[in-house]
Design a protein around this motif. Structure first.
Motif, PDB file in Angstrom:
ATOM      1  N   PRO A 140       2.932 -63.674 -10.064  1.00 38.23           N
ATOM      2  CA  PRO A 140       2.922 -63.372 -11.501  1.00 38.23           C
ATOM      3  C   PRO A 140       3.987 -62.354 -11.873  1.00 38.23           C
ATOM      4  N   GLU A 141       4.457 -62.446 -13.102  1.00 38.40           N
ATOM      5  CA  GLU A 141       5.456 -61.495 -13.592  1.00 38.40           C
ATOM      6  C   GLU A 141       4.825 -60.120 -13.821  1.00 38.40           C
ATOM      7  N   PRO A 142       5.564 -59.042 -13.581  1.00 36.72           N
ATOM      8  CA  PRO A 142       5.018 -57.690 -13.812  1.00 36.72           C
ATOM      9  C   PRO A 142       4.674 -57.479 -15.282  1.00 36.72           C
ATOM     10  N   VAL A 143       3.707 -56.600 -15.523  1.00 31.68           N
ATOM     11  CA  VAL A 143       3.278 -56.319 -16.895  1.00 31.68           C
ATOM     12  C   VAL A 143       3.591 -54.885 -17.320  1.00 31.68           C
ATOM     13  N   THR A 203       3.946 -58.554  -5.654  1.00 32.65           N
ATOM     14  CA  THR A 203       3.841 -58.312  -7.097  1.00 32.65           C
ATOM     15  C   THR A 203       4.538 -57.021  -7.516  1.00 32.65           C
ATOM     16  N   LEU A 204       5.012 -56.245  -6.547  1.00 33.66           N
ATOM     17  CA  LEU A 204       5.736 -55.009  -6.845  1.00 33.66           C
ATOM     18  C   LEU A 204       7.230 -55.321  -6.858  1.00 33.66           C
ATOM     19  N   ARG A 205       7.903 -54.980  -7.944  1.00 39.48           N
ATOM     20  CA  ARG A 205       9.333 -55.272  -8.084  1.00 39.48           C
ATOM     21  C   ARG A 205      10.114 -53.966  -8.257  1.00 39.48           C
ATOM     22  N   MET A 251       1.674 -54.626 -11.704  1.00 38.69           N
ATOM     23  CA  MET A 251       0.616 -55.303 -12.446  1.00 38.69           C
ATOM     24  C   MET A 251      -0.234 -54.355 -13.295  1.00 38.69           C
ATOM     25  N   GLY A 252       0.197 -53.124 -13.471  1.00 40.63           N
ATOM     26  CA  GLY A 252      -0.554 -52.212 -14.321  1.00 40.63           C
ATOM     27  C   GLY A 252      -0.299 -50.767 -13.933  1.00 40.63           C
ATOM     28  N   GLU A 253      -0.854 -49.861 -14.731  1.00 38.55           N
ATOM     29  CA  GLU A 253      -0.636 -48.431 -14.510  1.00 38.55           C
ATOM     30  C   GLU A 253      -1.200 -47.967 -13.181  1.00 38.55           C
ATOM     31  N   LEU A 254      -2.421 -48.387 -12.851  1.00 37.04           N
ATOM     32  CA  LEU A 254      -3.054 -47.968 -11.596  1.00 37.04           C
ATOM     33  C   LEU A 254      -2.262 -48.494 -10.397  1.00 37.04           C
ATOM     34  N   GLU A 258       0.689 -46.253  -9.946  1.00 38.53           N
ATOM     35  CA  GLU A 258       0.287 -44.903  -9.549  1.00 38.53           C
ATOM     36  C   GLU A 258      -0.062 -44.842  -8.067  1.00 38.53           C
ATOM     37  N   VAL A 259      -0.664 -45.922  -7.544  1.00 42.19           N
ATOM     38  CA  VAL A 259      -1.016 -45.955  -6.121  1.00 42.19           C
ATOM     39  C   VAL A 259       0.228 -45.837  -5.256  1.00 42.19           C
ATOM     40  N   TYR A 260       1.293 -46.532  -5.619  1.00 46.53           N
ATOM     41  CA  TYR A 260       2.516 -46.479  -4.816  1.00 46.53           C
ATOM     42  C   TYR A 260       3.253 -45.153  -4.996  1.00 46.53           C
ATOM     43  N   ILE A 261       3.197 -44.569  -6.171  1.00 44.54           N
ATOM     44  CA  ILE A 261       3.787 -43.239  -6.362  1.00 44.54           C
ATOM     45  C   ILE A 261       3.075 -42.220  -5.469  1.00 44.54           C
ATOM     46  N   GLU A 262       1.760 -42.320  -5.402  1.00 46.63           N
ATOM     47  CA  GLU A 262       0.979 -41.409  -4.566  1.00 46.63           C
ATOM     48  C   GLU A 262       1.254 -41.663  -3.080  1.00 46.63           C
ATOM     49  N   ARG A 263       1.415 -42.928  -2.700  1.00 46.14           N
ATOM     50  CA  ARG A 263       1.709 -43.246  -1.297  1.00 46.14           C
ATOM     51  C   ARG A 263       3.073 -42.695  -0.877  1.00 46.14           C
ATOM     52  N   MET A 264       4.039 -42.722  -1.793  1.00 42.32           N
ATOM     53  CA  MET A 264       5.347 -42.149  -1.466  1.00 42.32           C
ATOM     54  C   MET A 264       5.216 -40.660  -1.145  1.00 42.32           C
ATOM     55  N   LYS A 265       4.377 -39.985  -1.913  1.00 44.63           N
ATOM     56  CA  LYS A 265       4.174 -38.552  -1.691  1.00 44.63           C
ATOM     57  C   LYS A 265       3.434 -38.301  -0.377  1.00 44.63           C
ATOM     58  N   ARG A 266       2.412 -39.112  -0.096  1.00 52.29           N
ATOM     59  CA  ARG A 266       1.567 -38.884   1.078  1.00 52.29           C
ATOM     60  C   ARG A 266       2.222 -39.357   2.376  1.00 52.29           C
TER      61      ARG A 266
END
Length: 273
Positions: A137-140, A169-171, A186-189, A192-200
């Motif tokens: 699916p295309e990103p939203v 689904t991540l572009r 596919m959404g804000e959450l 946010e999960v990948y932004i947090e994973r980059m930090k952790r």
């Protein structure tokens, strides 16, 4: 104390792989469903469902739906056509690895040295079947992201490369106009999960925000430019013709009208006072 009885119950009461109908998708027939037999002696069909980074490289978790995986054999990635030799197969016990020589239908194993993406299908090269659909699916939603410090740039790039392999689904793209790195999902959450994973996982603090838009301006209506001299240079002649120009909006083909005909917008005009 209850773990072993639970595992015994799974073996005793849950269906065997051959008792559960699974379907592959025939890529040569517009993803028509094909029943997977689940038999050890049939051609191989396996699905890479999870990727994990370890000190020894990428660890690929794979479920075997049909056929046999054997150490030293070659397998084919149905998605990109790559041929890969199985150098090491392990069975996972929590965080411990048990080296094995082969695995068959119904087994879940892990392998090193497999360069692939999450949800790639593998076969022995005799079939063009996939265990997951090619449709993504295309990103939203999109975010502009950048590392908080320049020294984090390398880890930032490594993280994005790994995450896009894990999750189709991540572009990620770099906007050619604004030069921003844009993360879409596919959404804000989801983002946010990948932004947090980059930090952790990569120790990369990210600055995020809405992607910038590169605005462009143009004239909105036709306008007279005034009288000028149109200079035409050629090998033998040097002509200077009096002209009257009219400018048109770009969406009206941006034609420049002169008293001596029409010139397409973009041709070189030298205007003399």
């Amino acid at each position: 104390k209850g773990v072993q009885p639970l595992l015994d119950g799974v073996i005793d009461y849950l269906p065997e792989p051959i008792e559960k109908e699974n379907y592959a998708l025939d890529r040569t027939k517009d993803e028509e469903p094909v029943l997977v037999t689940g038999k050890k002696d049939d051609p191989l069909l396996a699905l890479a469902f999870k990727l994990e980074e370890t000190p020894f490289g990428q660890l690929t978790y794979m479920r075997i739906y049909q056929g046999l995986l054997k150490k030293g054999n070659y397998i084919h990635n149905v998605n990109d056509g790559k041929k890969i030799k199985l150098a090491r197969i392990v069975r996972m016990h929590s965080n411990e690895m048990e080296e094995i020589d082969e695995a068959s239908a119904g087994d879940v194993v892990a392998m090193f040295g497999i360069d692939c993406r999450s949800m790639d299908t593998f076969s022995d090269g005799n079939m063009n079947l996939a265990m997951s659909s090619m449709f993504v699916p295309e990103p939203v939603m999109s975010l502009a992201v950048k590392p908080a410090e320049t020294k984090m740039q390398n880890n930032f790039a490594k993280a994005l490369t790994k995450f896009t392999k894990e999750d189709p689904t991540l572009r990620v793209k770099v906007d050619s106009d604004t030069k921003e790195t844009v993360l879409s999902g596919m959404g804000e959450l989801h983002l946010e999960v990948y932004i947090e994973r980059m930090k952790r996982e990569y120790n990369v603090e990210c600055i995020t925000g809405q992607p910038n838009v590169n605005y462009k301006e143009t004239i909105s209506t036709k306008a007279p430019f005034g009288e000028c001299l149109f200079v035409h240079l050629c090998v033998l002649l040097h002509q200077m013709n009096p002209s009257v120009l009219e400018l048109y909006p770009y969406f009206e083909l941006a034609m420049v009208s002169t008293t001596h005909g029409r010139s397409t917008y973009g041709e070189k005009l030298t205007i003399l006072n």
